[in-house]
Design an enzyme around this catalytic site. Structure first.
Site, PDB file in Angstrom:
ATOM      1  CE  LYS A  13      -2.180  -0.837   3.860  1.00 36.62           C
ATOM      2  NZ  LYS A  13      -1.693  -2.147   4.317  1.00 36.62           N
ATOM      3  NE  ARG A  88      -4.417  -1.135  10.330  1.00 35.28           N
ATOM      4  CZ  ARG A  88      -3.418  -0.644   9.603  1.00 35.28           C
ATOM      5  NH1 ARG A  88      -3.487   0.560   9.102  1.00 35.28           N
ATOM      6  NH2 ARG A  88      -2.342  -1.380   9.404  1.00 35.28           N
ATOM      7  NE  ARG A 127       7.646  -3.648   6.000  1.00 39.49           N
ATOM      8  CZ  ARG A 127       6.348  -3.363   5.976  1.00 39.49           C
ATOM      9  NH1 ARG A 127       5.796  -2.875   4.885  1.00 39.49           N
ATOM     10  NH2 ARG A 127       5.582  -3.597   7.006  1.00 39.49           N
ATOM     11  NE  ARG A 136       6.227  -0.902  10.354  1.00 35.02           N
ATOM     12  CZ  ARG A 136       5.171  -0.971   9.555  1.00 35.02           C
ATOM     13  NH1 ARG A 136       5.230  -0.481   8.337  1.00 35.02           N
ATOM     14  NH2 ARG A 136       4.056  -1.526   9.972  1.00 35.02           N
ATOM     15  NE  ARG A 147       1.859  -5.150  10.972  1.00 38.12           N
ATOM     16  CZ  ARG A 147       3.059  -5.267  10.380  1.00 38.12           C
ATOM     17  NH1 ARG A 147       4.051  -5.858  11.019  1.00 38.12           N
ATOM     18  NH2 ARG A 147       3.247  -4.783   9.179  1.00 38.12           N
TER      19      ARG A 147
HETATM   20  P1  ADP Z   1       0.775  -2.334   8.013  1.00 41.20           P
HETATM   21  O1  ADP Z   1      -0.434  -2.082   7.185  1.00 41.20           O
HETATM   22  O2  ADP Z   1       1.957  -2.809   7.213  1.00 41.20           O
HETATM   23  O3  ADP Z   1       0.516  -3.219   9.201  1.00 41.20           O
HETATM   24  P2  ADP Z   1       0.763   0.472   8.957  1.00 41.20           P
HETATM   25  O4  ADP Z   1       1.971   1.332   8.914  1.00 41.20           O
HETATM   26  O5  ADP Z   1      -0.389   0.840   8.084  1.00 41.20           O
HETATM   27  O6  ADP Z   1       1.293  -0.969   8.642  1.00 41.20           O
HETATM   28  O7  ADP Z   1       0.208   0.376  10.462  1.00 41.20           O
HETATM   29  C1  ADP Z   1       1.044   0.010  11.536  1.00 41.20           C
HETATM   30  C2  ADP Z   1       0.250   0.017  12.834  1.00 41.20           C
HETATM   31  O8  ADP Z   1      -0.241   1.333  13.115  1.00 41.20           O
HETATM   32  C3  ADP Z   1      -0.989  -0.861  12.878  1.00 41.20           C
HETATM   33  O9  ADP Z   1      -0.714  -2.214  13.148  1.00 41.20           O
HETATM   34  C4  ADP Z   1      -1.792  -0.177  14.012  1.00 41.20           C
HETATM   35  O10 ADP Z   1      -1.274  -0.506  15.278  1.00 41.20           O
HETATM   36  C5  ADP Z   1      -1.498   1.287  13.768  1.00 41.20           C
HETATM   37  N1  ADP Z   1      -2.527   1.904  12.889  1.00 41.20           N
HETATM   38  C6  ADP Z   1      -2.292   2.448  11.653  1.00 41.20           C
HETATM   39  N2  ADP Z   1      -3.429   2.907  11.129  1.00 41.20           N
HETATM   40  C7  ADP Z   1      -4.415   2.639  12.031  1.00 41.20           C
HETATM   41  C8  ADP Z   1      -5.825   2.841  12.068  1.00 41.20           C
HETATM   42  N3  ADP Z   1      -6.468   3.405  11.029  1.00 41.20           N
HETATM   43  N4  ADP Z   1      -6.510   2.425  13.159  1.00 41.20           N
HETATM   44  C9  ADP Z   1      -5.885   1.870  14.188  1.00 41.20           C
HETATM   45  N5  ADP Z   1      -4.574   1.606  14.226  1.00 41.20           N
HETATM   46  C10 ADP Z   1      -3.825   2.003  13.165  1.00 41.20           C
END
Ligand code: ADP
Length: 190
Positions: A13, A88, A127, A136, A147
């Site tokens: 994404k 999400r 990654r 990360r 996740r």
């Molecule tokens: P990925 O999609 O690769 O898991 P992201 O960078 O999008 O990584 O998100 C990392 C973390 O940030 C998520 O696992 C969550 O803890 C938090 N997060 C990101 N966006 C949201 C959201 N819209 N609602 C709740 N938590 C979020």
């Protein structure tokens, strides 16, 4: 044009959102990046989010809804934006509907990157191994499993949510990166 890019962790994404930003002049708004920046800066929101993120769980809806609600009003979003990592879950999607309505904005499309779990695990391990300065905090086997579970339980229902609204556009996220970008541009320009 305002769009959402939707897909499981590791689907690409962020990469594709950056390409759309460059190609279409839309601003990429990644809630994950914003939360990581807040955590690194040690702000109250960041401190609250840090451990939750490291476990692979979702931070509270009101936090991310508040962040996005403020951010879309910034001038650099006036030409359109790509939401990456938000919404999400269905509650966030409903909050987004209300928010956009209140601001007189509309959602043009929801791009779904379709991809199998088996590929995601390999990608994220790769990654994690390649990230400069170490992986990360949530790119480890345990948090990744969480996740993916959270994605299937809470985020995947958004596919149906947006399909029902006639907004869903799905592309093959397992194709090569350039091919995925090509398909996305086709969808957005079509
Ligand atoms: P990925 O999609 O690769 O898991 P992201 O960078 O999008 O990584 O998100 C990392 C973390 O940030 C998520 O696992 C969550 O803890 C938090 N997060 C990101 N966006 C949201 C959201 N819209 N609602 C709740 N938590 C979020």
């Amino acid at each position: 044009m305002n769009i959402i890019i939707l897909g499981p962790p590791g689907a690409g994404k962020g990469t594709q959102a950056q390409r759309i930003e460059a190609g279409k002049g839309l601003k990429q708004l990644s809630t994950g990046d914003m939360l990581r920046a807040a955590a690194a800066a040690g702000s109250p929101v960041g401190l609250k989010a840090k451990d939750i993120m490291a476990r692979g769980e979702l931070v509270p809806d009101d936090i991310v809804v508040g962040i996005i609600s403020e951010r879309v009003e910034d001038e650099d979003c006036a030409g359109g934006f790509i939401l990456d990592g938000f919404p999400r879950n269905v509650r966030q999607a409903e909050a987004l509907d209300v928010m956009l309505d209140d601001k007189g904005l509309q959602l043009d499309a929801v791009l779904e990157l379709q991809i199998d779990d088996s590929i995601l695990i390999d990608r994220i391990e790769k990654r994690a191994a390649e990230t400069e300065g170490g992986p990360r905090a949530d790119d480890n086997a345990e948090a990744l499993k969480k996740r993916l579970d959270v994605y299937h339980a809470q985020t995947a229902p958004l596919i149906e949510y947006y399909a029902a609204k006639g907004k869903l556009r799905s592309v093959d996220g397992m194709a090569e990166m350039d091919e995925v970008s090509r398909q996305i541009m086709e969808v957005l320009n079509g």
